[in-house]
Design a protein around this motif. Sequence first.
Motif, PDB file in Angstrom:
ATOM      1  N   ILE A 104       0.825  -1.204   0.000  1.00 15.68           N
ATOM      2  CA  ILE A 104       0.000   0.000   0.000  1.00 15.68           C
ATOM      3  C   ILE A 104       0.863   1.261   0.000  1.00 15.68           C
ATOM      4  O   ILE A 104       0.585   2.224  -0.704  1.00 15.68           O
ATOM      5  CB  ILE A 104      -0.941   0.024   1.228  1.00 15.68           C
ATOM      6  N   SER A 105       1.910   1.241   0.799  1.00 17.70           N
ATOM      7  CA  SER A 105       2.775   2.401   0.942  1.00 17.70           C
ATOM      8  C   SER A 105       4.191   1.932   1.248  1.00 17.70           C
ATOM      9  O   SER A 105       4.375   0.859   1.823  1.00 17.70           O
ATOM     10  CB  SER A 105       2.251   3.292   2.081  1.00 17.70           C
ATOM     11  N   ALA A 106       5.177   2.718   0.877  1.00 14.14           N
ATOM     12  CA  ALA A 106       6.571   2.369   1.154  1.00 14.14           C
ATOM     13  C   ALA A 106       6.863   2.528   2.645  1.00 14.14           C
ATOM     14  O   ALA A 106       6.315   3.415   3.306  1.00 14.14           O
ATOM     15  CB  ALA A 106       7.498   3.257   0.337  1.00 14.14           C
ATOM     16  N   CYS A 107       7.725   1.661   3.153  1.00 11.57           N
ATOM     17  CA  CYS A 107       8.090   1.693   4.574  1.00 11.57           C
ATOM     18  C   CYS A 107       9.459   2.355   4.722  1.00 11.57           C
ATOM     19  O   CYS A 107      10.450   1.854   4.188  1.00 11.57           O
ATOM     20  CB  CYS A 107       8.126   0.276   5.136  1.00 11.57           C
ATOM     21  N   PRO A 108       9.543   3.449   5.454  1.00 13.94           N
ATOM     22  CA  PRO A 108      10.830   4.119   5.646  1.00 13.94           C
ATOM     23  C   PRO A 108      11.715   3.338   6.618  1.00 13.94           C
ATOM     24  O   PRO A 108      11.235   2.477   7.358  1.00 13.94           O
ATOM     25  CB  PRO A 108      10.432   5.471   6.241  1.00 13.94           C
ATOM     26  N   PRO A 109      13.008   3.634   6.641  1.00 16.05           N
ATOM     27  CA  PRO A 109      13.903   2.981   7.603  1.00 16.05           C
ATOM     28  C   PRO A 109      13.736   3.575   9.000  1.00 16.05           C
ATOM     29  O   PRO A 109      13.137   4.642   9.182  1.00 16.05           O
ATOM     30  CB  PRO A 109      15.297   3.285   7.047  1.00 16.05           C
ATOM     31  N   ASP A 110      14.282   2.850   9.984  1.00 16.66           N
ATOM     32  CA  ASP A 110      14.364   3.322  11.370  1.00 16.66           C
ATOM     33  C   ASP A 110      13.009   3.591  12.012  1.00 16.66           C
ATOM     34  O   ASP A 110      12.831   4.570  12.735  1.00 16.66           O
ATOM     35  CB  ASP A 110      15.262   4.567  11.469  1.00 16.66           C
ATOM     36  N   VAL A 111      12.031   2.713  11.739  1.00 22.49           N
ATOM     37  CA  VAL A 111      10.711   2.803  12.366  1.00 22.49           C
ATOM     38  C   VAL A 111      10.300   1.412  12.830  1.00 22.49           C
ATOM     39  O   VAL A 111      10.823   0.402  12.360  1.00 22.49           O
ATOM     40  CB  VAL A 111       9.633   3.349  11.393  1.00 22.49           C
ATOM     41  N   TRP A 112       9.354   1.345  13.737  1.00 18.50           N
ATOM     42  CA  TRP A 112       8.772   0.076  14.155  1.00 18.50           C
ATOM     43  C   TRP A 112       7.611  -0.257  13.234  1.00 18.50           C
ATOM     44  O   TRP A 112       6.766   0.595  12.951  1.00 18.50           O
ATOM     45  CB  TRP A 112       8.297   0.138  15.604  1.00 18.50           C
ATOM     46  N   VAL A 113       7.569  -1.489  12.766  1.00 16.18           N
ATOM     47  CA  VAL A 113       6.482  -1.997  11.933  1.00 16.18           C
ATOM     48  C   VAL A 113       5.730  -3.021  12.772  1.00 16.18           C
ATOM     49  O   VAL A 113       6.337  -3.942  13.318  1.00 16.18           O
ATOM     50  CB  VAL A 113       7.032  -2.658  10.649  1.00 16.18           C
ATOM     51  N   ILE A 114       4.430  -2.844  12.885  1.00 18.04           N
ATOM     52  CA  ILE A 114       3.604  -3.778  13.659  1.00 18.04           C
ATOM     53  C   ILE A 114       2.618  -4.449  12.715  1.00 18.04           C
ATOM     54  O   ILE A 114       1.920  -3.786  11.943  1.00 18.04           O
ATOM     55  CB  ILE A 114       2.853  -3.063  14.799  1.00 18.04           C
ATOM     56  N   GLY A 115       2.593  -5.787  12.775  1.00 14.79           N
ATOM     57  CA  GLY A 115       1.692  -6.575  11.953  1.00 14.79           C
ATOM     58  C   GLY A 115       0.555  -7.140  12.776  1.00 14.79           C
ATOM     59  O   GLY A 115       0.755  -7.561  13.921  1.00 14.79           O
ATOM     60  N   TYR A 116      -0.629  -7.139  12.203  1.00  7.87           N
ATOM     61  CA  TYR A 116      -1.840  -7.641  12.852  1.00  7.87           C
ATOM     62  C   TYR A 116      -2.416  -8.749  11.987  1.00  7.87           C
ATOM     63  O   TYR A 116      -2.749  -8.513  10.828  1.00  7.87           O
ATOM     64  CB  TYR A 116      -2.883  -6.528  12.990  1.00  7.87           C
ATOM     65  N   GLY A 117      -2.529  -9.953  12.527  1.00  5.49           N
ATOM     66  CA  GLY A 117      -3.072 -11.077  11.780  1.00  5.49           C
ATOM     67  C   GLY A 117      -4.317 -11.630  12.443  1.00  5.49           C
ATOM     68  O   GLY A 117      -4.416 -11.633  13.676  1.00  5.49           O
ATOM     69  N   SER A 118      -5.265 -12.101  11.636  1.00  6.06           N
ATOM     70  CA  SER A 118      -6.464 -12.731  12.192  1.00  6.06           C
ATOM     71  C   SER A 118      -6.949 -13.841  11.260  1.00  6.06           C
ATOM     72  O   SER A 118      -6.674 -13.844  10.067  1.00  6.06           O
ATOM     73  CB  SER A 118      -7.578 -11.707  12.430  1.00  6.06           C
ATOM     74  N   ILE A 119      -7.671 -14.776  11.854  1.00  7.11           N
ATOM     75  CA  ILE A 119      -8.257 -15.902  11.121  1.00  7.11           C
ATOM     76  C   ILE A 119      -9.559 -15.446  10.478  1.00  7.11           C
ATOM     77  O   ILE A 119     -10.396 -14.839  11.131  1.00  7.11           O
ATOM     78  CB  ILE A 119      -8.555 -17.087  12.071  1.00  7.11           C
ATOM     79  N   VAL A 120      -9.709 -15.738   9.202  1.00  8.68           N
ATOM     80  CA  VAL A 120     -10.977 -15.517   8.524  1.00  8.68           C
ATOM     81  C   VAL A 120     -11.844 -16.756   8.716  1.00  8.68           C
ATOM     82  O   VAL A 120     -13.017 -16.659   9.079  1.00  8.68           O
ATOM     83  CB  VAL A 120     -10.764 -15.231   7.021  1.00  8.68           C
ATOM     84  N   ARG A 121     -11.203 -17.924   8.513  1.00  8.79           N
ATOM     85  CA  ARG A 121     -11.902 -19.192   8.710  1.00  8.79           C
ATOM     86  C   ARG A 121     -10.872 -20.294   8.874  1.00  8.79           C
ATOM     87  O   ARG A 121      -9.854 -20.314   8.179  1.00  8.79           O
ATOM     88  CB  ARG A 121     -12.801 -19.491   7.522  1.00  8.79           C
ATOM     89  N   ALA A 122     -11.127 -21.212   9.773  1.00  5.91           N
ATOM     90  CA  ALA A 122     -10.250 -22.367   9.960  1.00  5.91           C
ATOM     91  C   ALA A 122     -11.102 -23.623   9.963  1.00  5.91           C
ATOM     92  O   ALA A 122     -12.037 -23.749  10.743  1.00  5.91           O
ATOM     93  CB  ALA A 122      -9.476 -22.263  11.267  1.00  5.91           C
ATOM     94  N   GLY A 123     -10.779 -24.529   9.052  1.00  6.63           N
ATOM     95  CA  GLY A 123     -11.468 -25.808   8.993  1.00  6.63           C
ATOM     96  C   GLY A 123     -10.603 -26.889   9.615  1.00  6.63           C
ATOM     97  O   GLY A 123      -9.716 -26.615  10.415  1.00  6.63           O
ATOM     98  N   LYS A 124     -10.870 -28.114   9.229  1.00 10.44           N
ATOM     99  CA  LYS A 124     -10.132 -29.247   9.784  1.00 10.44           C
ATOM    100  C   LYS A 124      -8.667 -29.243   9.329  1.00 10.44           C
ATOM    101  O   LYS A 124      -7.765 -29.537  10.113  1.00 10.44           O
ATOM    102  CB  LYS A 124     -10.807 -30.553   9.369  1.00 10.44           C
ATOM    103  N   ASN A 125      -8.427 -28.925   8.049  1.00  6.31           N
ATOM    104  CA  ASN A 125      -7.065 -28.975   7.502  1.00  6.31           C
ATOM    105  C   ASN A 125      -6.584 -27.695   6.841  1.00  6.31           C
ATOM    106  O   ASN A 125      -5.430 -27.609   6.456  1.00  6.31           O
ATOM    107  CB  ASN A 125      -6.952 -30.116   6.480  1.00  6.31           C
ATOM    108  N   MET A 126      -7.457 -26.714   6.654  1.00  3.11           N
ATOM    109  CA  MET A 126      -7.080 -25.469   5.984  1.00  3.11           C
ATOM    110  C   MET A 126      -7.487 -24.276   6.835  1.00  3.11           C
ATOM    111  O   MET A 126      -8.538 -24.301   7.485  1.00  3.11           O
ATOM    112  CB  MET A 126      -7.760 -25.347   4.616  1.00  3.11           C
TER     113      MET A 126
END
Length: 181
Positions: free
Chosen positions: A135-157
């Motif tokens: 989406i946008s370029a990331c400059p140096p010397d900054v903290w990057v925080i990632g947020y992950g979430s499950i959309v759906r989880a089945g038996k194997n996927m």
Amino acid sequence: HFRCREYLWYGESILLVEVAPFGHSVSSPLNWVLCGYRTMNEQQPPDGFVVDGSDLEHGKAESWYQLVGPLYHDGYNTPGNVRLAFYAERRYISSMNRVHGGKMSSFMDYLLFGTARSAWDGAALATVSLNINFISACPPDVWVIGYGSIVRAGKNMAFTTGEARVGEKVIVQATGTFRKL
């Protein structure tokens, strides 16, 4: 000149140690000299984040972690929701003076992999697909925080989504599909 980089744990610090050969033989440890070291946590992580050394503790992915680490996690992590962070060090910077897309891709894969794994109590997984939108370029010397979430989880996927931010600014969005092995 050939140099070797190693991450070493020293108390609460992570040290990046660089060594290089001297003389004619590189096969003997006696022919290596310490070129320098620095603590990797010179920049304090965001509140609540601590070093994520889980792969190192289990003897997994050491060379990968040396390339892209250290990574940090926080107490927000619950099954299906994960937060990770890294400091955009100069070694991750491209010729355009921005964090390289390969670093961001590796970070998002690790984030979404960890998100899927959290929903299955640490099961072994493989990445089936990973889609990344820069989406946008990331400059140096900054903290990057990632947020992950499950959309759906089945038996194997598991289907996941996530984003990485610098402050409030979204820089990367990703979706991933993971298969239980």
